[in-house]
Structures are given as C-alpha cells and as structure tokens.
Write a protein that holds these residues in place. Structure first.
Motif, short mmCIF file in Angstrom:
data_model
loop_
_atom_site.label_atom_id
_atom_site.label_comp_id
_atom_site.label_asym_id
_atom_site.label_seq_id
_atom_site.Cartn_x
_atom_site.Cartn_y
_atom_site.Cartn_z
N HIS A 119 7.38 4.43 -4.55
CA HIS A 119 8.79 4.02 -4.68
C HIS A 119 9.72 5.17 -5.00
CE1 HIS A 119 8.60 4.15 -9.14
NE2 HIS A 119 7.36 3.75 -8.97
N ALA A 120 9.21 6.25 -5.59
CA ALA A 120 10.08 7.39 -5.91
C ALA A 120 10.71 7.97 -4.65
CB ALA A 120 9.29 8.45 -6.66
N ARG A 121 10.01 7.85 -3.52
CA ARG A 121 10.56 8.36 -2.26
C ARG A 121 11.50 7.36 -1.60
NH1 ARG A 121 5.08 9.70 -2.16
NH2 ARG A 121 4.59 7.94 -0.79
N ARG A 172 6.88 -7.66 -7.43
CA ARG A 172 6.88 -6.22 -7.74
C ARG A 172 8.08 -5.53 -7.10
NH1 ARG A 172 1.31 -5.00 -5.22
NH2 ARG A 172 2.11 -2.88 -5.26
N LEU A 173 8.41 -5.93 -5.88
CA LEU A 173 9.58 -5.35 -5.21
C LEU A 173 10.85 -5.66 -5.99
CD1 LEU A 173 11.10 -4.18 -2.70
CD2 LEU A 173 11.05 -6.50 -1.76
N LYS A 174 11.02 -6.91 -6.38
CA LYS A 174 12.23 -7.30 -7.10
C LYS A 174 12.34 -6.54 -8.42
CE LYS A 174 12.35 -11.51 -8.69
NZ LYS A 174 12.48 -12.98 -8.73
N ARG A 175 11.23 -6.36 -9.09
CA ARG A 175 11.23 -5.63 -10.37
C ARG A 175 11.71 -4.20 -10.20
NH1 ARG A 175 6.59 -2.66 -12.48
NH2 ARG A 175 6.91 -2.20 -14.70
N LEU A 176 11.24 -3.49 -9.17
CA LEU A 176 11.67 -2.12 -8.95
C LEU A 176 13.14 -2.06 -8.53
CD1 LEU A 176 8.56 -0.58 -7.14
CD2 LEU A 176 9.33 -0.16 -9.47
N PHE A 197 0.80 -1.23 0.00
CA PHE A 197 0.00 0.00 0.00
C PHE A 197 0.84 1.28 0.00
CE2 PHE A 197 -3.30 -2.86 1.84
CZ PHE A 197 -4.28 -2.63 0.89
N SER A 198 2.10 1.22 0.44
CA SER A 198 2.86 2.45 0.62
C SER A 198 4.21 2.45 -0.09
CB SER A 198 3.07 2.72 2.12
OG SER A 198 3.73 3.94 2.32
N MET A 199 5.09 1.52 0.27
CA MET A 199 6.46 1.60 -0.26
C MET A 199 6.51 1.44 -1.77
SD MET A 199 9.89 -0.63 0.65
CE MET A 199 10.06 -0.02 2.34
#
Length: 856
Positions: free
Chosen positions: A189-191, A224-228, A183-185
């Motif tokens: 992700h830009a932050r 999704r995390l790994k992709r970013l 919901f947040s990170m």
C-alpha cells in the motif's frame, strides 16, 4: 429472428415436440426512462448519447443518484439492464469534478490547502476477462465523450512492472480483482498512497459471485481496503457500489460484503429496462433404442472427474455397479445440444450454449461444426468453443467475434456467465443444471438482451436431478432465488486476514469493529500462538514472511498445468492442478477448438502436459477412487437411547482422491473401445469433518436391507449437506460428503460431511455442535417434500459425483427416525445473535419462542 420462429426451428416443425416437456412465455416489459441527473458530467452524458443512450433507465438514475450522495448502494437488476452506467456515471463524474475543482483552485488560490485532491475509483470483479471487458466499455465511452483527462487502466497479476508503476502514479480508475488487492495492492500500500488517499468509489461487480468461503475472504479484503483508505484520507472511506444480476436480499448481502449495517445500504431492485418476450423451454433428449453398453459388471467410482456426457462431477462419491443394459437410455445432453445449436445457427440465430465442463464445451462445438459441415461447409466455422484455460488473447478474439457476428455461436462453460458484454443474442442453451437458480437466470439473461425477444432452452442430462426439473417447471420458474451466503466472522477465514491487516499496518483496538464481533477473540488466539505480537498500541506482525501468503482466496490448489504441443513448443492453454490428473493424464484426449491432441506425458514436477496433434474417433474418461480417513478425533459423543449407540465425531480427516484408470469411448455413440490403468499419485485434502454412525442394530430397526442401506445413507448425506447452510453460514459448494455402508475407522455405516477447504473452515464443527437440530431439520425436509422418490428439494444434489445414484428417500427417513430416537433430551441451541430456539426447517432459520414461553 424473433423467438416464435426460433421455437419452430427448435421443435423442427413439430417433429421434436415430444422433447419439450414445458414451454413458458415470459411476457415482455416496457422500459421506464428518467432524466439525466443534474450533477452528471455533461461530457459523459454527451458520450452516452453518442453511444445510443438518449435517456437512462429509472433504476440507473436511482442507483447513480444514491451513490453520488454518498450512500452505499446495492443494484440488483437483470442481465443486460445497464448496471455499468449506474456505477460509472457517478464514479467518473466525481473524478472529473475533482479534476476541474483542482484546476480552478490552482488558478484562484495560491495556498495549496485550497486545492482539492483528484479522486480515484476502484473497480473489482471476479475475473480478469470481465475487467478487460469493462475497460473496453469505458474507453468507448471516453472516446465518444471526447474526454481525455481521465486515465483508466486494468492492473492485475499479469500487468508488467513498468506498467504497474504508471498505474500507481497516474491512474484515476483501476480495474482489477480481489486477488490482486489481497496479494499486491494492500501489502504494497505504500506504493499506492496517492490512489488510496483519494479513493472515492469502490465498484464491486457481479456481487453474487462472492459467496461461500470465497465471499468471506473477499469481504475481509474489502475491510482491509477500507481501513487503509480511512488511515490515509482521515475520512470515512470510499462509497461502495455492489452490482449483481441475480441474488436474493441484495442489501443484506452487500452490507455483509463491505462491512456496514444493512440500514446504510440503498437497494435498487426494480428493473426498469425493457425486456422482450422470453420463451423458456424445458427439454428432455429423446430415448434411444436399447444398446449393449459393453460395461456388464464393470464397477466404477465417479467422485470428482468428468462424466460421459462431459459434465463435471462434484466432491460426493459412491461405488456404483453399472447395469448390464439400460432399458431405454436417452441421448446425451451434449449430443442433443449440439444438434439444436447447429439447427439454430442454420436458421440465422446467434447463440450461446452453456455447458458444465470444458470437455462439454469442446464436444458441443465440435459436434455442431460437423453437423453444419454437412449442410453448408461455410457454416462450420461460425461455431466455436469458449472456456477457461484458453490463452487471454484467444479468449478476447472469441469475445470480439461473437459480438461482431463473425461467429454465430459459442459453446461455453460458465466463463461467459458473468457480465462480459455480449449483446444481440437470440438463444441460450443451458446444457445440464448449473447448480443454482442464480446461475440459470444469469445464463438465461444472455438471450434477448436490450429488449429483444429471446429463446432459452434447458437441456436435461440423464440424471435424476435434471429429469425432475424438466418435469417440475415450478422448481425453476417459480422458486425464489438463493441468497448469497458467506460468513466473514468464520475464525478459519478471519485469522489470516487479521494477520495480513496487522502486517499492512499495526492493528489498533479501536479498529476491531471493522472486522466483526469475533475479531478480539481470534486475535487472542493468534497472539497466544505467536502469529501476532501484542503491544500497548495494538497487534503487530513480526515475521519475515508476507502475511498475505497465509491464505488463498479461491483455494485453487497449486500452480496450473500448462498444455504444450511437443512438436512446436506452442502453449495451448492451462488446466487447474486438481483437475489435471483426470483430464491431461498420459493417453488422454485433449480437445482445443475442435482439434484433438493426445497427451504423451503429464509431468507433475514441472506442471506441464506434453501433447501431440492426432485425429482420433474416441474420447477418454478417467476413473478415480476417493476415500476418507480419520486422522484425529477432536471431539465425540454417543447417543445411546436407541437400539444401539450412535456415535458423533468431529475431527481432522484426509480425503484422498486418486485417478486409477481411464476408458476410451468411441464418439459419438460412447461405446467402450478400451481401458487402461494409470499410475498417478493420490491427492489428499486435509480438512475437518463431522460424522455420525449407524450400527447394524440401527439399520435393522429402520428396516433397511443390504440393498437399501447405501441409498439411505447417500440420501441422508445429500439432505444434510443441503441443510447445514441453515446452521453454518456457508454455501453447499463449501462442503463435501462421503457415505459408506462400512467404514474402516468407525467400523459402522457412516455419513461424513467435510469442509471442502484445506485445514477446514468451521462448518463441520458447527454441524457437530448442533447435531440433533441439524438431523431433525434434515429428516423433516425429506419427509415434508411431496415428491415420490427424491428431488432437488430434498435428497438430490447438483454436485453429486455419482449422478444421484443410489438414493432411497423413504429409507433415509426411516433411518433418521431411528437415529434421532437415540438422541438424548433435545438441547436448546443458539443462533449467531444469541437468540434461543429450534431450527424451523420450513422457514430455514432459527425459530424464536414468543416472550413468556417457558424454556426447557
């Protein structure tokens, strides 16, 4: 105190020996040490030594070394075996090495490209409590090591904005949960660019908790995390370490969870930590003299509320006629556990008593306190309850008190089943079957940690499933652990995460492998429906709403209800919204740490229950009615080779539950002292179900009477729910069931199995596609079971809302025989790998024909 002495306390010098149906002594195990890895940071090693870890266990070194050398690692060892060291040692060493390399590079070189960026670590776990506990442990290590250049912090939905900004800008290790990631990170992700670009390790703790639909959601969040991370770093992404105390096939489960091939995961499963002798006792509460219950002819439904002994019921339901007088009722499990806990506490033991519900935890704690007050008033304050819904600061205080010995015992829900570090416990009481062998061993692992002896007592509820287990110890002690089952390729789960991924960063065709083989197909559907827009460079999210809001990882069902003391405005705790109607309705008794409150009013609009302090000698139990209505039949077919056509259907249904009344029962005897109707709105789950009918001619051909039809249908329903996970990659907790002798929509006796998630999750549709294979496996599983009248291996369910009553095992086999006789010529089915064959119920997998075998 050693376990043999506590066993004598438990048995009361032999006076309670008849209740112990089986006693097993699990032998002690010597620990096997290993040297600290040469790469380990000297300061961290010194810190561990200062905390008493002179040398690590061999499995800790094996797992840490695999992770240090860039291998994804699955660590599957017992509770209390020191898994935290195995993942924190390489992770924190990596951050310190990066920090030192950066400092040396700055001094030696003027060119900035020669300076290595400082690495970061992400720790994920199912609960905020566990993240807070891990933070406390890491901070103790850093203080002992006198390391001041590592910045470690928790960050979740409760973290204030200013503190969150500091974490984004400065933290080296962030401890959080998958919900915050989703919901947040990841949407923001830009932050988090600094953190994601340098992410070296992702630790996934208590990996066995990520199963079923929740596990599928978490798996896609990690993708999704790994992709970013790959986008920002330009590299392969972080190393994943998955830690789990109790699960089968840890490498396979970890690989599916993080989205890599099983061959890329190193599994460390040989537990080399010492273990003391653990005494495991199966306990059946004693019979009581016959007592008139006061419920003659009282007809109730118990689908999904709380039973008289405080046990949470499941989604399965049945109309049950309460017998006029039970011949020899047994003492309730909660009352028995409270007495055992009081005796063990008097003997100086430190204990946990795991219960199946919040009410059960409060009841055990309160009854134990009363018993202790009669022996020694000073001891009554040494026992307390611990459960979800308490305020965070209250939970932390209880955790600290049991660690330090200020409290000797906690009666708790499974909120303490996960890895919150509470060591030095002597005894664990498990009040009622927790649902899986994974859970029972996870809870049992709390006893005798750090190599000490321990006592584990499973106290059976008066339920056929529990009764079977205490008389068949092999079903607990010898049966293999369940695998952690989930399916990240489920299109119902995958679709919203593809939308979220496209919203985070346009999804390119070369990234689809990250999301599995079904990603392209689901993207085509999303594009056709306008959810995503296709461009030559990939798929784009073009809507103003956050894509992360399309799904809820846990399916919690709305805003929690706050429990507030009306006179003072003090908030006592929270209740999940789906459970609020049955537990904090008007007139309900709410127990908080032994203090009783009566609910004045439940305000469903403002999500608040106003309560007032009042001493009462009764408890309240709600009654609800559950119905299922077919709203839209998506597909149907008829089997017409038997005495009457059997209709199969799959479609959209509404499963409606409404709390209609509650009963007051005097404590502790549970005599009924009154009842009251309630006017609460129905709650409806719109989902997808599969169903099959049994017309009257089919029932007659099976030799069923009006008395045996309900039990036959009920048994067939339970067994089919237990077998569907072999065909659809799901957990039985992802499913619900209803069976009825006459359903208004089908006009026949009908068995329904539905997805226990809004909108469905694809499991019922899979059951429809493989109907004949599914029912054939169900029939064989029931018939092949050697039990006489039904057991957990065939027709009993750990989540049955009617306490597994009525059940007719033999009648279910006869019914399924007739239904299957109506089947057209059996069709060949395909498993997820495209291989053809029939389901082998004995092996729980698709049975593939040998090469050259003729195919139908």
């Amino acid at each position: 105190m050693p376990a043999p002495d506590l066993l004598d306390v438990l048995l009361a010098g032999g006076r309670r020996a008849e209740s112990a149906t089986h006693i097993a002594h699990l032998l002690a195990r010597e620990g096997v040490h290993a040297d600290w890895p040469r790469w380990a940071d000297p300061a961290l090693v010194a810190g561990y030594r200062a905390l008493g870890v002179e040398r690590p266990w061999r499995h800790q070194v094996e797992a840490a070394d695999a992770a240090w050398h860039g291998r994804h690692t699955a660590l599957g060892t017992s509770t209390g075996s020191g898994k935290s060291l195995a993942f924190w040692l390489p992770a924190l060493t990596s951050v310190r090495a990066d920090s030192l390399a950066a400092a040396e590079g700055t001094a030696a070189f003027s060119r900035i490209e020669n300076v290595r960026s400082r690495g970061s670590v992400l720790y994920l776990c199912p609960t905020k409590a566990l993240a807070a506990d891990q933070l406390s442990g890491v901070e103790r290590l850093l203080r002992a090591a006198d390391v001041r250049d590592l910045r470690v912090a928790t960050c979740d939905g409760d973290t204030p904005f200013t503190e969150r900004r500091w974490v984004q800008d400065h933290a080296d290790a962030v401890l959080t949960n998958p919900d915050f990631l989703h919901f947040s990170m990841l949407p923001g992700h830009a932050r988090w660019v600094r953190f994601l670009r340098s992410l070296r390790y992702v630790v996934v703790d208590e990996g066995h908790a990520f199963r079923g639909v929740f596990g599928a959601h978490v798996s896609l969040v990690l993708r999704r995390l790994k992709r970013l991370c790959q986008h920002y770093s330009g590299g392969p992404g972080p190393v994943f370490l998955v830690a789990s105390a109790t699960t089968a096939e840890p490498a396979r489960s970890a690989a599916r969870l993080v989205g890599v091939d099983e061959s890329d995961v190193v599994a460390v499963t040989a537990d080399t930590a010492p273990s003391g002798t653990r005494t495991f006792v199966l306990w059946e509460p004693p019979e009581l003299p016959p007592v008139d219950s006061g419920l003659e002819g009282f007809q109730v439904v118990a689908p999904s509320g709380v039973g008289p002994d405080g046990a949470t019921t499941g989604t399965d339901e049945w109309w049950v006629e309460t017998p006029e007088v039970e011949e020899r009722p047994r003492r309730s499990a909660t009352a028995e556990a409270a007495d055992l806990l009081a005796d063990l506490t008097c003997a100086g033991a430190r204990s946990l008593a795991f219960t199946r519900s919040r009410r059960g935890a409060e009841s055990v704690a309160l009854s134990a306190q009363r018993a202790l007050r009669e022996v020694d008033p000073a001891l009554q304050h040494s026992v307390a309850a611990y459960r979800g819904g308490y305020l965070p600061e209250e939970r932390r205080a209880l955790e600290s008190a049991i660690r330090t010995g200020a409290l000797r015992a906690l009666a708790t829900t499974n909120a303490l089943e996960l890895g919150v570090d509470i060591s030095g416990l002597d005894t664990v009481l498990i009040v009622g079957w927790p649902g899986t062998r994974m859970s029972i061993w996870q809870q049992a692992g709390r006893a005798g940690r750090a190599g000490a002896d321990g006592l584990v007592v499973f106290v059976a509820r008066e339920d056929p499933l529990d009764t079977y287990l205490v008389h068949h110890p092999e079903a607990i002690l010898d049966a293999p652990l369940e695998a952690t089952v989930f399916d990240p390729g489920n299109p119902h789960v995958l679709a919203p995460h593809l939308c979220a991924a496209a919203a985070e960063r346009p999804l390119r065709p070369d990234e689809l492998d990250t999301f599995g083989a079904h990603a392209a197909e689901v993207l085509d559907v999303l594009t056709a429906r306008g959810a995503l827009r296709r461009r030559p460079t990939g798929w784009f999210w073009t809507h103003p709403e956050p894509a992360s809001q399309l799904t809820d990882l846990r399916g919690t069902g709305g805003q929690p209800v706050r429990v507030v003391e009306a006179a003072t405005g003090r908030m006592l705790g929270t209740i999940d919204q789906p459970a609020a109607d049955g537990s904090v309705h008007d007139g309900a008794v709410y127990v908080h740490q032994g203090a009783t409150f009566v609910v004045d009013h439940l305000d469903l609009t403002d999500h608040v229950a106003l309560v007032r302090r009042r001493d009462v000698d009764y408890g309240t139990w709600s009654h609800d009615v559950t119905t299922i209505a077919v709203q839209n039949t998506l597909r149907s077919r008829t089997w017409d080779s038997g005495p009457a056509p059997v209709t199969w259907g799959v479609g959209e249904v509404d499963v409606t539950t409404q709390v209609i009344s509650f009963t007051k029962r005097r404590l502790p005897g549970l005599e009924v002292v009154g009842s009251q109707e309630l006017d609460l709105p129905p709650r409806t789950l719109s989902t997808v179900a599969v169903w099959w009918t049994a017309p009257a001619a089919v029932l007659e051909a099976a030799g069923l009477t009006a008395e045996t039809v309900p039990g036959a249908l009920h048994a067939a329903e339970h067994a089919s729910i237990g077998l569907l996970p072999l065909l659809a990659t799901c957990d039985r907790w992802d499913l619900g069931g209803v069976s009825t002798a006459l359903h208004v929509d089908t006009e026949h006796a009908t068995v329904f199995v539905y997805d226990a998630y809004p909108g469905g999750a694809g499991f019922a549709e899979r059951g429809y596609e493989l109907g004949a294979t599914w029912l054939r496996a169900t029939r064989e599983a029931i018939a092949a079971c050697p039990c006489a009248s039904g057991c957990p291996a065939c027709v009993q369910s750990p989540k049955c809302g009617s306490q597994n009553n009525p059940l007719e095992k033999d009648a279910a086999v006869r019914l399924l025989d007739v239904v299957l006789a109506c089947t057209p010529t059996p069709r060949v089915v395909r498993d997820g790998e495209g291989a053809e064959g029939d389901l082998d119920p004995g092996r729980g997998r698709i049975r593939r024909p040998r090469p050259g075998t003729p195919q139908p």
